[in-house]
Design an enzyme around this catalytic site. Structure first.
Site, PDB file in Angstrom:
ATOM      1  N   LYS A   1       0.830  -1.210   0.000  1.00  0.00           N
ATOM      2  CA  LYS A   1       0.000   0.000   0.000  1.00  0.00           C
ATOM      3  C   LYS A   1       0.863   1.258   0.000  1.00  0.00           C
ATOM      4  O   LYS A   1       0.501   2.272   0.585  1.00  0.00           O
ATOM      5  CB  LYS A   1      -0.913   0.006   1.226  1.00  0.00           C
ATOM      6  N   CYS A   2       2.003   1.200  -0.658  1.00  0.00           N
ATOM      7  CA  CYS A   2       2.985   2.288  -0.660  1.00  0.00           C
ATOM      8  C   CYS A   2       3.003   2.943  -2.035  1.00  0.00           C
ATOM      9  O   CYS A   2       2.721   2.301  -3.046  1.00  0.00           O
ATOM     10  CB  CYS A   2       4.361   1.688  -0.330  1.00  0.00           C
ATOM     11  N   GLY A   3       3.376   4.206  -2.087  1.00  0.00           N
ATOM     12  CA  GLY A   3       3.506   4.897  -3.360  1.00  0.00           C
ATOM     13  C   GLY A   3       4.561   4.266  -4.259  1.00  0.00           C
ATOM     14  O   GLY A   3       4.522   4.436  -5.482  1.00  0.00           O
TER      15      GLY A   3
ATOM     16  N   THR B   1       4.955   0.999  -4.505  1.00  0.00           N
ATOM     17  CA  THR B   1       4.516  -0.359  -4.808  1.00  0.00           C
ATOM     18  C   THR B   1       4.644  -0.725  -6.286  1.00  0.00           C
ATOM     19  O   THR B   1       4.977  -1.876  -6.588  1.00  0.00           O
ATOM     20  CB  THR B   1       3.079  -0.591  -4.283  1.00  0.00           C
TER      21      THR B   1
END
Length: 158
Positions: free
Chosen positions: A35-37, A39
């Site tokens: 759920k990371c930028g 990803t």
């Protein structure tokens, strides 16, 4: 002097194994989050893995929720990576990458390749550690470093 092969890890299915399994390989260790930028880097990591795996290269993904951007389990994270990005490289249980509870492999790689201003901490998801065929950490890459920018460093070690 220790090296990567002195440590063990646990795959997303709960199977624990010795990292000695990768003796003689070039390894890229990455703390990941679904759920990371950053990803979308899973796509580039998989491309690196596919391009170089037959030459003795592997990527090891270690999901971490220390930055509050990961699913609850390694199995869920691995399933999301496979479904959304076609990841085939080994994914592990969710681990801590910083502090007293950090996974031993992360205590090792961060002590061998310090970050910005000499810090041993992992500052964010998708910090990458390149390990040579002798199990020694040779380079640390920042989260913003895209996987394709690592090709020259990987090729030097292959």
């Amino acid at each position: 002097m220790s090296n990567l092969y002195d440590y063990s890890a646990t795959l997303e299915n709960g199977e624990q194994y010795s990292l000695e399994k990768y003796k003689g390989d070039v390894v890229l260790i990455v703390n990941t989050a679904t759920k990371c930028g950053f990803t979308p880097q899973f796509d580039g990591l998989e491309k690196l893995y596919q391009q170089y795996k037959d030459q003795g290269f592997t990527v090891l993904g270690f999901p971490s929720n220390q930055f509050k951007q990961e699913l609850s389990s390694g199995k869920e994270a691995a399933e999301a990576c496979r479904l959304n990005y076609g990841v085939t490289f080994p994914m592990h249980e969710v681990v801590d990458v910083n502090g007293d509870s950090a996974a031993p492999v992360f205590k090792y790689v961060t002590s061998e390749a310090k970050g910005f201003l000499g810090s041993e901490s992992v500052k964010w998801n998708f910090t990458k550690f390149l390990v040579d065929r002798n199990g020694q950490v040779v380079e640390r890459f920042a989260p913003k470093d895209k996987p394709e920018s690592l090709k020259k460093s990987i090729e030097k070690l292959l």
